[in-house]
Design an enzyme around this catalytic site. Structure first.
Site, mmCIF file in Angstrom:
data_model
loop_
_atom_site.group_PDB
_atom_site.id
_atom_site.type_symbol
_atom_site.label_atom_id
_atom_site.label_comp_id
_atom_site.label_asym_id
_atom_site.label_seq_id
_atom_site.Cartn_x
_atom_site.Cartn_y
_atom_site.Cartn_z
ATOM 1 N N GLY A 122 0.794 -1.244 0.000
ATOM 2 C CA GLY A 122 0.000 0.000 0.000
ATOM 3 C C GLY A 122 0.816 1.279 0.000
ATOM 4 O O GLY A 122 0.248 2.366 -0.019
ATOM 5 N N TYR A 174 -3.429 -11.361 -18.038
ATOM 6 C CA TYR A 174 -2.694 -12.556 -18.499
ATOM 7 C C TYR A 174 -2.766 -13.698 -17.477
ATOM 8 O O TYR A 174 -2.140 -14.728 -17.663
ATOM 9 C CB TYR A 174 -1.273 -12.218 -18.956
ATOM 10 C CG TYR A 174 -0.332 -11.555 -17.974
ATOM 11 C CD1 TYR A 174 0.003 -12.147 -16.764
ATOM 12 C CD2 TYR A 174 0.281 -10.347 -18.303
ATOM 13 C CE1 TYR A 174 0.884 -11.557 -15.885
ATOM 14 C CE2 TYR A 174 1.176 -9.731 -17.430
ATOM 15 C CZ TYR A 174 1.469 -10.350 -16.215
ATOM 16 O OH TYR A 174 2.363 -9.756 -15.350
HETATM 17 C C1 HXC Z 1 16.601 -11.653 -14.395
HETATM 18 C C2 HXC Z 1 16.472 -11.063 -12.174
HETATM 19 C C3 HXC Z 1 16.100 -9.737 -12.523
HETATM 20 C C4 HXC Z 1 15.999 -9.421 -13.917
HETATM 21 C C5 HXC Z 1 16.144 -9.883 -10.366
HETATM 22 N N1 HXC Z 1 16.492 -11.094 -10.835
HETATM 23 N N2 HXC Z 1 15.892 -9.039 -11.370
HETATM 24 N N3 HXC Z 1 16.715 -12.001 -13.086
HETATM 25 N N4 HXC Z 1 16.265 -10.409 -14.811
HETATM 26 N N5 HXC Z 1 15.647 -8.207 -14.331
HETATM 27 C C6 HXC Z 1 16.845 -12.257 -10.055
HETATM 28 C C7 HXC Z 1 18.035 -12.026 -9.128
HETATM 29 O O1 HXC Z 1 19.269 -12.177 -9.807
HETATM 30 C C8 HXC Z 1 17.807 -13.111 -8.078
HETATM 31 O O2 HXC Z 1 18.160 -14.376 -8.558
HETATM 32 C C9 HXC Z 1 16.302 -13.143 -7.945
HETATM 33 O O3 HXC Z 1 15.771 -12.588 -9.154
HETATM 34 C C10 HXC Z 1 15.817 -12.303 -6.780
HETATM 35 O O4 HXC Z 1 16.302 -10.982 -6.938
HETATM 36 P P1 HXC Z 1 16.491 -9.980 -5.708
HETATM 37 O O5 HXC Z 1 16.861 -8.661 -6.264
HETATM 38 O O6 HXC Z 1 17.362 -10.599 -4.676
HETATM 39 O O7 HXC Z 1 14.996 -10.021 -5.106
HETATM 40 P P2 HXC Z 1 14.206 -8.995 -4.200
HETATM 41 O O8 HXC Z 1 15.140 -7.983 -3.579
HETATM 42 O O9 HXC Z 1 13.360 -9.816 -3.333
HETATM 43 O O10 HXC Z 1 13.312 -8.161 -5.258
HETATM 44 C C11 HXC Z 1 12.210 -8.765 -5.909
HETATM 45 C C12 HXC Z 1 12.048 -8.285 -7.367
HETATM 46 C C13 HXC Z 1 12.066 -6.732 -7.456
HETATM 47 C C14 HXC Z 1 10.738 -8.891 -7.871
HETATM 48 C C15 HXC Z 1 13.204 -8.812 -8.193
HETATM 49 O O11 HXC Z 1 11.827 -6.321 -8.800
HETATM 50 C C16 HXC Z 1 11.042 -6.096 -6.559
HETATM 51 O O12 HXC Z 1 11.338 -5.798 -5.399
HETATM 52 N N6 HXC Z 1 9.801 -5.881 -7.047
HETATM 53 C C17 HXC Z 1 8.703 -5.310 -6.256
HETATM 54 C C18 HXC Z 1 7.856 -4.347 -6.998
HETATM 55 C C19 HXC Z 1 7.388 -4.772 -8.378
HETATM 56 O O13 HXC Z 1 7.925 -5.719 -8.975
HETATM 57 N N7 HXC Z 1 6.429 -4.038 -8.893
HETATM 58 C C20 HXC Z 1 5.880 -4.254 -10.213
HETATM 59 C C21 HXC Z 1 4.604 -4.951 -10.156
HETATM 60 S S1 HXC Z 1 3.919 -4.756 -11.723
HETATM 61 P P3 HXC Z 1 19.603 -15.092 -8.189
HETATM 62 O O14 HXC Z 1 19.515 -16.440 -8.833
HETATM 63 O O15 HXC Z 1 20.662 -14.196 -8.790
HETATM 64 O O16 HXC Z 1 19.671 -15.145 -6.685
HETATM 65 C C22 HXC Z 1 2.932 -5.975 -12.146
HETATM 66 C C23 HXC Z 1 2.133 -5.599 -13.405
HETATM 67 C C24 HXC Z 1 1.538 -6.711 -14.134
HETATM 68 O O17 HXC Z 1 2.852 -6.977 -11.536
HETATM 69 C C25 HXC Z 1 0.822 -6.353 -15.432
HETATM 70 C C26 HXC Z 1 1.134 -5.092 -16.156
HETATM 71 C C27 HXC Z 1 0.266 -4.770 -17.340
HETATM 72 P P1 NAP Z 2 4.217 -1.203 -7.299
HETATM 73 O O1 NAP Z 2 4.040 0.223 -6.904
HETATM 74 O O2 NAP Z 2 5.592 -1.701 -7.531
HETATM 75 O O3 NAP Z 2 3.487 -2.096 -6.201
HETATM 76 C C1 NAP Z 2 3.948 -3.307 -5.724
HETATM 77 C C2 NAP Z 2 4.015 -3.218 -4.206
HETATM 78 O O4 NAP Z 2 4.288 -4.496 -3.680
HETATM 79 C C3 NAP Z 2 5.094 -2.274 -3.691
HETATM 80 O O5 NAP Z 2 4.489 -1.331 -2.824
HETATM 81 C C4 NAP Z 2 6.048 -3.160 -2.937
HETATM 82 O O6 NAP Z 2 6.556 -2.496 -1.778
HETATM 83 C C5 NAP Z 2 5.161 -4.338 -2.573
HETATM 84 N N1 NAP Z 2 5.907 -5.575 -2.383
HETATM 85 C C6 NAP Z 2 6.768 -6.158 -3.242
HETATM 86 N N2 NAP Z 2 7.282 -7.258 -2.703
HETATM 87 C C7 NAP Z 2 6.723 -7.388 -1.472
HETATM 88 C C8 NAP Z 2 6.849 -8.333 -0.433
HETATM 89 N N3 NAP Z 2 7.684 -9.387 -0.538
HETATM 90 N N4 NAP Z 2 6.120 -8.155 0.686
HETATM 91 C C9 NAP Z 2 5.301 -7.101 0.809
HETATM 92 N N5 NAP Z 2 5.125 -6.173 -0.129
HETATM 93 C C10 NAP Z 2 5.847 -6.317 -1.261
HETATM 94 O O7 NAP Z 2 3.396 -1.532 -8.633
HETATM 95 P P2 NAP Z 2 1.852 -1.338 -9.029
HETATM 96 O O8 NAP Z 2 1.826 -1.127 -10.472
HETATM 97 O O9 NAP Z 2 1.199 -0.376 -8.134
HETATM 98 O O10 NAP Z 2 1.257 -2.804 -8.752
HETATM 99 C C11 NAP Z 2 0.221 -3.026 -7.811
HETATM 100 C C12 NAP Z 2 -0.574 -4.258 -8.196
HETATM 101 O O11 NAP Z 2 -1.231 -4.049 -9.422
HETATM 102 C C13 NAP Z 2 0.257 -5.529 -8.373
HETATM 103 O O12 NAP Z 2 -0.460 -6.638 -7.872
HETATM 104 C C14 NAP Z 2 0.383 -5.636 -9.863
HETATM 105 O O13 NAP Z 2 0.625 -6.949 -10.290
HETATM 106 C C15 NAP Z 2 -0.976 -5.137 -10.280
HETATM 107 N N6 NAP Z 2 -1.095 -4.686 -11.672
HETATM 108 C C16 NAP Z 2 -0.538 -3.506 -12.034
HETATM 109 C C17 NAP Z 2 -0.697 -3.082 -13.342
HETATM 110 C C18 NAP Z 2 -0.157 -1.756 -13.803
HETATM 111 O O14 NAP Z 2 -0.305 -1.436 -14.987
HETATM 112 N N7 NAP Z 2 0.433 -0.957 -12.945
HETATM 113 C C19 NAP Z 2 -1.392 -3.881 -14.253
HETATM 114 C C20 NAP Z 2 -1.940 -5.091 -13.838
HETATM 115 C C21 NAP Z 2 -1.779 -5.480 -12.521
HETATM 116 P P3 NAP Z 2 8.019 -2.766 -1.158
HETATM 117 O O15 NAP Z 2 8.998 -2.689 -2.266
HETATM 118 O O16 NAP Z 2 8.158 -1.691 -0.123
HETATM 119 O O17 NAP Z 2 7.959 -4.120 -0.525
#
Ligand code: HXC
Ligand code: NAP
Length: 293
Positions: A23, A156
């Site tokens: 959030g 998806y």
């Molecule tokens: C390949 C990757 C990578 C990349 C990380 N890894 N990034 N591999 N390409 N770009 C690998 C790392 O090398 C590691 O593997 C493993 O993934 C874990 O990476 P960490 O950085 O240690 O993980 P962590 O710190 O837990 O971070 C998680 C994360 C990061 C998912 C990688 O991006 C994150 O914190 N995301 C949170 C927010 C987020 O993703 N928001 C977007 C949601 S959008 P190894 O083997 O090296 O240990 C969404 C929209 C959907 O869902 C639809 C849109 C239309």
């Molecule tokens: P975002 O801002 O990156 O939101 C993802 C959130 O998840 C962050 O606040 C992050 O906070 C939290 N998070 C990640 N790993 C976590 C963990 N291990 N534990 C607890 N919290 C964690 O991206 P967003 O676009 O707003 O996405 C929100 C939701 O919408 C997601 O479910 C995404 O799949 C969905 N969605 C987004 C889109 C789009 O176009 N934006 C489209 C389809 C679906 P921390 O890094 O602080 O943990």
């Protein structure tokens, strides 16, 4: 009135306590803001406490609501249990769980390590499972009814998608969980619904899905029949409706809010949109001419 306007009446969520995972940023923050405006108490959770504290302070100032920041990595069941306890201690009860936290990035699947694949599945699927089990068991044990869980998935989840395979796999699981528990746990007074958003620009998603000049190369508005991306308020409107008592008979539903994006990709001949209008006379003549032969 426009789609950017706020939809529900004042105090529509008064008396409710809502937990929004993830959030502190993006769509979770937008939904939290609207829930606060509608009178709910909201706990926001994620890994980054400083970010959560800043968001909570900003939103409390803007809305005069109660926003509680709690650090919790949803991948760990014990952290989810501890987070849930803090919410109960502070607000006395919780009515709604919004599973919004996610991890995702684009990559050819063959480039992913096992840990990379697990990391996304653990945040999205296991995280949703952890929160759902902790909250659901508590509601069952305490016999609290009129509760609901809202899960944020993607379109998806049912079409699948290359280059985001861990996310597609996990979101499909979350959708199956939503529909399964909508039936199994309805007897305990819980509803389960999901929202499948199309493109809604957020920093978190755009940094990981459209890095560098991919934003310009793949103009998301062109993929959407309505030729625009989503406004955060229109998603917040839908979420507020689904967690409110106005949707008391909606259970097990996934509502797509994507301007028609996924259907445009799915329809076999939708690419004919690229044919100029003036060419249709010629094409029609060619097709009709074949009939007489
Ligand atoms: C390949 C990757 C990578 C990349 C990380 N890894 N990034 N591999 N390409 N770009 C690998 C790392 O090398 C590691 O593997 C493993 O993934 C874990 O990476 P960490 O950085 O240690 O993980 P962590 O710190 O837990 O971070 C998680 C994360 C990061 C998912 C990688 O991006 C994150 O914190 N995301 C949170 C927010 C987020 O993703 N928001 C977007 C949601 S959008 P190894 O083997 O090296 O240990 C969404 C929209 C959907 O869902 C639809 C849109 C239309
Ligand atoms: P975002 O801002 O990156 O939101 C993802 C959130 O998840 C962050 O606040 C992050 O906070 C939290 N998070 C990640 N790993 C976590 C963990 N291990 N534990 C607890 N919290 C964690 O991206 P967003 O676009 O707003 O996405 C929100 C939701 O919408 C997601 O479910 C995404 O799949 C969905 N969605 C987004 C889109 C789009 O176009 N934006 C489209 C389809 C679906 P921390 O890094 O602080 O943990």
């Amino acid at each position: 009135m426009s789609y950017k306007s706020k939809m529900l009446r004042d105090n529509a969520l008064k008396g409710k306590t809502i937990v929004v995972t993830g959030g502190g940023s993006g769509l979770g923050k937008a939904m939290t803001k609207y829930f606060l405006e509608l009178g709910a108490n909201v706990a926001i959770t994620s890994r980054n406490l400083e970010k959560l504290q800043n968001t909570a302070k900003e939103l409390e100032e803007e809305t005069s609501g109660n926003c509680l920041p709690i650090q919790c990595d949803v991948r760990h069941y014990n952290q989810v249990e501890a987070m849930h306890k803090i919410v109960i201690d502070k607000f006395g009860k919780v009515d709604v769980l919004l599973n919004n936290a996610a991890g995702n990035f684009i990559s050819p699947t063959e480039r992913l390590s096992a840990n990379a694949f697990d990391t996304v599945i653990d945040i999205v699927l296991k995280g949703t499972k952890n929160c759902t089990l902790v909250f659901g068991k508590y509601w069952i044990d305490t016999k609290q009814t009129n509760t609901n869980v809202l899960n944020i998935v993607t379109t998806y989840a049912w079409t699948g998608s290359g280059y985001v395979v861990p996310s597609a796999t996990a979101k499909a699981g979350v959708l199956a969980m939503t529909r399964s528990l909508a039936v199994e746990w309805a007897k305990y007074g819980m509803r389960f619904n999901a929202i499948a958003p199309g493109p809604f620009p957020t920093k978190g998603a755009w940094d990981r899905l459209l890095p560098g000049n991919l934003k310009d190369k793949f103009d998301m508005t062109k993929k959407v029949p309505l030729q625009r991306v989503g406004e955060h308020q229109e998603l917040a409107n839908l979420a507020a409706y689904l967690v409110s008592d106005f949707s008391a008979y909606v259970n097990g539903e996934v509502i797509t809010i994507d301007g028609g994006e996924w259907l445009k990709g799915a329809g076999e001949f939708n690419m004919l949109e690229d044919i100029p209008q003036e060419m249709w006379d010629q094409l029609e003549m060619m097709i009709r001419a074949k009939k007489s032969k």
